[in-house]
Scaffold this motif. Sequence first.
Motif: not given
Length: 776
Positions: A551-565, A569-575
Amino acid sequence: MTAAVNGHKPEGSTDRLQIINDAKEFTQDLSPQLEQWGLRDAGFNYDIVAVFGSQSTGKSTLLNRLFGTTFDVMDETQRQQTTKGIWMCRGKEMNVMVMDVEGTDGRERGEDQDFERKSALFSLASSEIMIINLWEHQVGLYQGANMGLLKTVFEVNLGLFGKKSQDSTSGRTCLLFVIRDHIGVTPLANLQNTLTQDILKIWDSLSKPAELADCKLSDYFDLSFTTLPHKILAADQFEAEVRKLRVRFTDKGSEGYLFKPAYHKRIPADGIPFYMENIWEQVQTNKDLDLPTQQELLAQFRCDEISSVALAEFTEQSKSQKRPIEAGKVVDGLGKLMRGWRIDALTRYDRDASRYHQGVYKRKRTDLIATLDATLSPLFLGQLKNSHRLCLNSFKKELLDSLKGDDYSFADVVRKAQTSWETTFLETAKEAVVEENDSQWVWEDEAQLLKEEMTHVADQCRKDETKKMVNLIERNFKKQITEPIELAMSTPSPDMWDRILKSFKSTLSKAESTYLIKARSFNCTEEENTVALATLRRRTWVAFREKIDEQTADSVILGKLRAYFEERFRYDEQGVPRVWKPEDDIDGAFMAARDQTLTLIGIYGSISPDDPNLAYDLPEDAAAADPLAGLEEYDFDASLSVFSETKALDVTNKFRKEADAYYVEAKRSTVTSIAQIPVWMYGMLVVLGWNEAMAILFNPLYFMALLFSVTAAYLIFQLGLAGPLLQIGKTLSSEVQRQATSRLREHFSEPAVLAQPVRSGRSVHDDEREKRAEPK
């Protein structure tokens, strides 16, 4: 005479001792008796004399007259044996030990001449002077004069003591022949000559050892002769001659003195008891004296014949089962067969041999039993080995077959299989025993060995099953822990590790409970359970860490960080997705989302729960080498770190680049929204294009073409043919382009080639080189 038992003196007698009783036992009282006689400290100042001869020839009487001893004499009205065994007495006023030996050829012993030979050999080896007492009428006889006995004694004496006597300057023995009841008709010289010739003839016929083949009679013995008148018919003459003979034993100055230094054995007086006891022990253990009688010889011959016939039939019967046993088979009813063969052989032997000499018959029967048992013993041992191997292999097979299923109790399976095949072995072993209570037919050791091997096999199976069980529990653990880890790490938060470790401990507790429940049926020891649980804890932690690493491989962790970001960033508080406008604070939203995402790298970087109660510590025994897999020791502290500093920096840089791309995209979207087409432009397009649109609609040809084009486009999109048609178009255009390029190249390249002048023997390149070489 009052008989002595085991060397004890008869009641009322203090001057004589039975040194060897009629049971062939040497006395232990000789040493104190020598002290009582006053001879213990005599050193070499003593002599030993013995008497030898047929029973009831007056030997004891002669000794009493010559040496003043007190030996019992025969009651002439009874004519029976008086001296039993060998007696010793000190000569009166003489340092002489006198031995009275049991007479030969007595009716009491009959054909048993064993003691006669041994007592004669003992007397000859231990005494200085051997008095051979015989009647005048026995001279010239072989058995009557004990010549046969003397031959045996000489032969054995030469083998046992001949070398010692030959190597020493002393130790010879004087043979004094006392011829009793001499009436004077035959001169002493003639009697002496006859006896001498008989003795020399005996000596020459002896079977001598190789190293003593050339020895002579005179090397070991001196012969001396004397006569005595009849004790009753010429009593006065008898007493006179006895006194003369006594002088030869007492007066060292007399011409015929007999106790010469050459006859002395050179043994100190205090060593005589030990010396004589050793001689008797050698005499007792010598088999050459055990000569059989005629009856025994016949019994030996016939018993050997009968035994051979019985043994031949027995051997033929036993061959039938020898090959199957050697081939490794277990023969049913082998014990019954062997007992039958053995009984048949012994019955046949008993029937024919029991009529002969009982001693020989019993001895040969014992030998036959030993031979029969020696033949049957390999069959018995082979049956045990084959049964052992069969039961062990069957136990293994039954155990493995029973363990193939899922629902079983290991302890019950082992107990059932072991009991079954141990019983089978015991039944086979007991049936194969030929004779009960005989140490030769022992099967307990083999049974114990089988039990130990079965226990070893069961232990090995238990270890294998324990390993399989731990592996199965480990696989189930991996399945159960996967979803909680993925879910928790996909929704990161400060309490992420608390949630993950809580699920881990819960799943591990269930796995340990599962193991302990199954281990009860395995009869595992506490030590084995401790090892297995430690292994399970280690493996589950390793599996847990492997899942974390996935779950913390480079590609996987970057995907998780990207999704979290993206979520921040791209969605407001209501989603709701954001459409960026020039007036929106893109920089603030970007920095807030980026900073929140970067904090996750620290959370992901190490396993550190907020709740200290949830912190997991791998025990030392679990961190040690894995005994079930042979793995090396595990560094638990190092496993708590998910990211190294280098990896954390690398992930941070990669994430920053991706986050910057999202920021730039957001900025571009605002520029796009600013550079849009004015509304009045659309009205201008309608006004200017109205006439062309009307021309197409009212012209039938244009209208049909438009209708056909719209219908074709509709069908293409409905059937999903837009992609394939587009691909075909691209392929055709590429092929047309390639063909055109190829043709153009061919067209422009051919004239250049054809325009080159062709000269004989020269090429275009040669001309070019000449032109370059010309001076300008």
